[in-house]
Design an enzyme around this catalytic site. Structure first.
Site, short mmCIF file in Angstrom:
data_model
loop_
_atom_site.label_atom_id
_atom_site.label_comp_id
_atom_site.label_asym_id
_atom_site.label_seq_id
_atom_site.Cartn_x
_atom_site.Cartn_y
_atom_site.Cartn_z
N GLU A 18 -10.91 -9.46 2.90
CA GLU A 18 -9.66 -9.06 3.54
C GLU A 18 -9.95 -8.98 5.03
OE1 GLU A 18 -7.28 -5.87 1.84
OE2 GLU A 18 -6.58 -5.32 3.85
N THR A 48 -7.12 6.60 9.80
CA THR A 48 -7.01 5.53 8.81
C THR A 48 -8.27 4.69 8.95
OG1 THR A 48 -5.64 3.67 8.06
CG2 THR A 48 -5.70 4.08 10.44
N THR A 49 -8.44 3.69 8.08
CA THR A 49 -9.64 2.85 8.14
C THR A 49 -9.74 2.22 9.52
OG1 THR A 49 -9.10 2.31 5.87
CG2 THR A 49 -10.91 1.10 6.87
N ARG A 83 2.86 19.04 0.96
CA ARG A 83 3.28 20.28 0.31
C ARG A 83 2.48 20.58 -0.96
NH1 ARG A 83 8.30 22.63 1.61
NH2 ARG A 83 8.39 22.54 3.87
N HIS A 143 -3.85 -4.48 7.67
CA HIS A 143 -4.05 -3.31 8.53
C HIS A 143 -3.20 -3.43 9.79
CE1 HIS A 143 -6.19 0.45 9.02
NE2 HIS A 143 -5.88 0.28 10.28
N ARG A 187 -7.18 12.81 0.55
CA ARG A 187 -6.13 13.32 1.45
C ARG A 187 -4.74 12.86 1.02
NH1 ARG A 187 -7.51 10.07 6.97
NH2 ARG A 187 -9.53 11.05 6.59
N HIS A 188 -4.67 11.69 0.34
CA HIS A 188 -3.33 11.27 -0.14
C HIS A 188 -3.37 10.91 -1.63
CE1 HIS A 188 -5.16 7.53 1.23
NE2 HIS A 188 -4.80 7.68 2.49
N ARG A 246 -9.52 8.06 -1.29
CA ARG A 246 -10.52 8.47 -0.31
C ARG A 246 -11.37 9.59 -0.85
NH1 ARG A 246 -8.95 6.48 5.10
NH2 ARG A 246 -10.72 7.67 5.82
N HIS A 302 -5.60 3.64 -1.77
CA HIS A 302 -6.95 3.95 -1.27
C HIS A 302 -7.30 5.35 -1.76
CE1 HIS A 302 -9.76 4.20 2.53
NE2 HIS A 302 -10.39 4.51 1.41
N GLY A 335 1.18 -1.31 4.35
CA GLY A 335 1.60 0.00 3.87
C GLY A 335 2.51 0.75 4.81
N HIS A 336 1.95 1.20 5.94
CA HIS A 336 2.63 2.18 6.78
C HIS A 336 4.03 1.73 7.20
CE1 HIS A 336 3.45 4.47 10.50
NE2 HIS A 336 2.89 5.45 9.82
N ASP A 338 -0.13 4.49 -0.17
CA ASP A 338 -0.84 5.74 0.17
C ASP A 338 0.08 6.78 0.80
OD1 ASP A 338 -3.16 4.49 -0.62
OD2 ASP A 338 -3.96 4.22 1.41
N HIS A 339 0.98 6.32 1.67
CA HIS A 339 1.75 7.31 2.44
C HIS A 339 2.91 7.92 1.66
CE1 HIS A 339 -1.03 6.95 5.52
NE2 HIS A 339 -0.67 5.75 5.92
N ASN A 392 0.85 -1.19 0.00
CA ASN A 392 0.00 0.00 0.00
C ASN A 392 0.90 1.25 0.00
OD1 ASN A 392 -1.42 2.29 1.10
ND2 ASN A 392 -3.09 0.92 1.59
N GLU A 442 -8.53 0.37 -3.12
CA GLU A 442 -9.39 0.41 -1.93
C GLU A 442 -10.32 1.60 -2.07
OE1 GLU A 442 -7.59 0.83 1.89
OE2 GLU A 442 -6.23 -0.82 1.48
#
Ligand code: PXP
Length: 249
Positions: free
Chosen positions: A151, A100-101, A18, A190, A49-50, A45, A43, A212-213, A9-10, A7, A70
């Protein structure tokens, strides 16, 4: 042997801090694939946001493994998915205020609308996975929805203290068993980290872990390609002995 969905996303979270053009998640998806990712997950959203719409469009063209989108079960996201046609859609609950979710989908409470959405996405050639807690009633509803994958939400396991982790792991094992008995294919994700991933990767019948994270965090030290390859080694060849519980006071 489980496969690894990464993932990213980050990567986009850093860019959006920025509102500039770097780092570009499209570039980093390629690095994740070079590190051994079996799939790329993003994801999109509602609040963007990302990940942005342009990211998903470009990833559709560049990802050579599998693209897993996602998204919330909304008309807006359905239209995007049917236009972009990722390999897989994972339906998740979404709340604007959450970091987060937070929880799994309540499929049982919205079975009819889920059946409709799952059917339309599958008719569009997209595999559908439902992000749910390892709760037999929810898993039965997932099977009734027509989705082929679930999942399992591993957040409860990941956040549990050492004394509760064995119980949470047993819940995931049981959930995977129930899901497979219902004819569902099983992914999970997750909150998984380099420290806690192995027992989940070792669950019988586990097909894919979405992570992901922790990978993006590790990438700050060693680069994304290396961070993915380290995680892939753990997912493919997990230790079988318990990591916690028996030796604790
Ligand atoms: N699976 C789902 C359904 C998610 O919503 C997320 C977070 O976006 C993940 C997996 C990955 O979680 P983490 O970033 O904690 O590894």
């Amino acid at each position: 042997m489980a496969s690894l969905g990464v993932n990213i996303d980050h990567i986009a979270t850093v860019r959006q801090a920025r509102r500039t053009v770097e780092p570009d998640p499209v570039t980093y998806a390629l690095l994740a694939e070079l590190g051994g990712a079996d799939g790329i997950t993003v994801h999109l959203r509602e609040d963007r946001r990302h990940i942005q719409d342009r990211d998903v469009e470009l990833l559709r063209q560049t990802v050579r493994s599998r693209l897993n989108l996602e998204m919330a079960a909304t008309a807006e996201m359905e239209a995007i998915a049917l236009a972009i046609r990722p390999d897989m859609v994972t339906l998740v609950p979404e709340r604007r205020q959450e970091v987060t979710t937070e929880g799994g989908l309540n499929v049982a409470a919205q079975l009819q609308s889920m059946q409709g959405l799952v059917g339309r996405l599958q008719d569009g050639g997209i595999g559908v996975s439902l992000f749910v807690d390892a709760d037999p009633a929810q898993l039965e509803a997932c099977a009734a929805s027509g989705a082929r994958w679930v999942e399992l939400h591993t957040g409860g396991y990941a956040e549990a203290g050492w004394s509760d982790q064995p119980r949470q792991l047993a819940r995931l094992c049981e959930g995977a068993f129930v899901a497979r008995s219902l004819g569902l294919r099983v992914n999970a994700g997750h909150g998984l980290t380099y420290q806690n991933v192995e027992p989940v990767a070792a669950i019988e019948g586990m097909e894919e872990l979405n992570i992901g994270h922790t990978i993006v965090a590790r990438a700050l030290a060693v680069g994304l390609q290396q961070a993915v390859s380290e995680m892939k080694a753990l997912v493919q060849n997990p230790r079988r002995e318990p990591l916690f519980g028996s030796s604790q006071p």
